[in-house]
Design a protein around this motif. Structure first.
Motif, PDB file in Angstrom:
ATOM      1  N   VAL A   1      11.481  -6.882   6.354  1.00  0.00           N
ATOM      2  CA  VAL A   1      11.133  -7.405   5.038  1.00  0.00           C
ATOM      3  C   VAL A   1       9.828  -8.187   5.093  1.00  0.00           C
ATOM      4  O   VAL A   1       9.329  -8.531   6.162  1.00  0.00           O
TER       5      VAL A   1
ATOM      6  N   ASN B   1       3.319  -6.757   5.060  1.00  0.00           N
ATOM      7  CA  ASN B   1       4.119  -6.509   3.862  1.00  0.00           C
ATOM      8  C   ASN B   1       3.623  -5.264   3.134  1.00  0.00           C
ATOM      9  O   ASN B   1       2.432  -4.960   3.115  1.00  0.00           O
TER      10      ASN B   1
ATOM     11  N   PHE C   1      14.517 -10.330  -1.826  1.00  0.00           N
ATOM     12  CA  PHE C   1      15.055  -9.727  -0.621  1.00  0.00           C
ATOM     13  C   PHE C   1      16.493  -9.273  -0.870  1.00  0.00           C
ATOM     14  O   PHE C   1      17.312 -10.045  -1.372  1.00  0.00           O
TER      15      PHE C   1
ATOM     16  N   GLY D   1       8.634  -5.446  -1.201  1.00  0.00           N
ATOM     17  CA  GLY D   1       9.576  -6.320  -0.506  1.00  0.00           C
ATOM     18  C   GLY D   1       9.911  -5.872   0.899  1.00  0.00           C
ATOM     19  O   GLY D   1      10.472  -6.644   1.673  1.00  0.00           O
ATOM     20  N   GLU D   2       9.568  -4.626   1.229  1.00  0.00           N
ATOM     21  CA  GLU D   2       9.808  -4.146   2.582  1.00  0.00           C
ATOM     22  C   GLU D   2       8.637  -4.498   3.498  1.00  0.00           C
ATOM     23  O   GLU D   2       7.507  -4.674   3.046  1.00  0.00           O
TER      24      GLU D   2
ATOM     25  N   LEU E   1      19.109  -8.216   1.637  1.00  0.00           N
ATOM     26  CA  LEU E   1      19.341  -8.146   3.073  1.00  0.00           C
ATOM     27  C   LEU E   1      20.692  -7.494   3.357  1.00  0.00           C
ATOM     28  O   LEU E   1      21.733  -7.981   2.910  1.00  0.00           O
TER      29      LEU E   1
ATOM     30  N   ASN F   1      16.977  -5.476   9.200  1.00  0.00           N
ATOM     31  CA  ASN F   1      16.177  -5.454   7.972  1.00  0.00           C
ATOM     32  C   ASN F   1      14.720  -5.714   8.339  1.00  0.00           C
ATOM     33  O   ASN F   1      14.429  -6.572   9.174  1.00  0.00           O
TER      34      ASN F   1
ATOM     35  N   THR G   1       7.061 -10.752   2.196  1.00  0.00           N
ATOM     36  CA  THR G   1       6.695 -11.199   0.863  1.00  0.00           C
ATOM     37  C   THR G   1       5.189 -11.438   0.801  1.00  0.00           C
ATOM     38  O   THR G   1       4.600 -11.939   1.760  1.00  0.00           O
TER      39      THR G   1
END
Length: 201
Positions: free
Chosen positions: A119, A29, A110, A87-88, A112, A117, A121
């Motif tokens: 992502v 993350n 997120f 968040g990416e 989306l 995507n 967390t």
């Protein structure tokens, strides 16, 4: 945040997530505390001096391409100095195993988009797994699949919808890991921390 820290102050004292990484390819993350780590170059210099880390990559959804920042042979940074976005997920390539500390000061939502995507967390996902994430996000008309890279086996694991049902590997979702999510429709402002509450078994 740590005790005595201000949730509304991005320069305050963030929590630290320690991520254990393997030689080669890793999905992690991005730091959610981007006050000091605003771009790829500052992120690289914060975690290494070029001896263990080879490169870090980010998927640019607007352009549909991967942006790559690297350590040059002389230890300087080069390539794309892309922004670090909370968040990416990030792709991190290592020359050897290492642990890194990632500072966190929020639980990002997120957003989306249709298609690919990347992502992640930094927040506690409870007992959330790939199967429960799929059910909480929607049916096969909304989301196609979710993938993680297993650094122990060196292989990708996939869970997704097929013929109306969920198939694949029911892997746990963990803070600090990055995930590839393929969407059929857009889903905005999803709180991954709350999905564990609403996802049926």
């Amino acid at each position: 945040y740590r005790n005595g820290s201000d949730l509304l102050d991005s320069a305050s004292f963030p929590l630290i997530t320690i991520v254990h990484l393997k030689k080669g390819f890793n999905l992690i993350n991005a730091p959610s505390n981007t006050h000091y780590l605003k771009d790829a170059y500052s992120f690289l210099r914060a975690i290494d001096n070029g001896l263990k880390v080879e490169k870090v990559s980010r998927y640019n959804r607007q352009r549909g391409v991967f942006e790559v920042a690297v350590f040059n042979p002389d230890g300087t940074t080069g390539g794309d100095n892309f922004p670090v976005v909370s968040g990416e997920g990030l792709e991190l390539s290592l020359r050897e195993d290492m642990d890194i500390e990632i500072s966190q000061n929020s639980c990002p939502l997120f957003d989306l988009k249709t298609g690919f995507n990347l992502v992640s967390t930094p927040c506690d996902t409870g007992d959330m797994t790939s199967f429960s994430f799929l059910r909480a996000t929607g049916d096969g008309t909304v989301i196609l699949n979710i993938q993680r890279f297993n650094p122990v086996t060196g292989e990708f694991e996939t869970a997704g919808y097929f013929n109306g049902g969920i198939v694949g590997v029911d892997f746990p979702l963990q803070a600090g890991e990055g995930y590839i999510v393929t969407m059929v429709q857009e889903v905005s402002s999803m709180d991954p921390g709350a999905l564990n509450v609403i996802a049926p078994p």
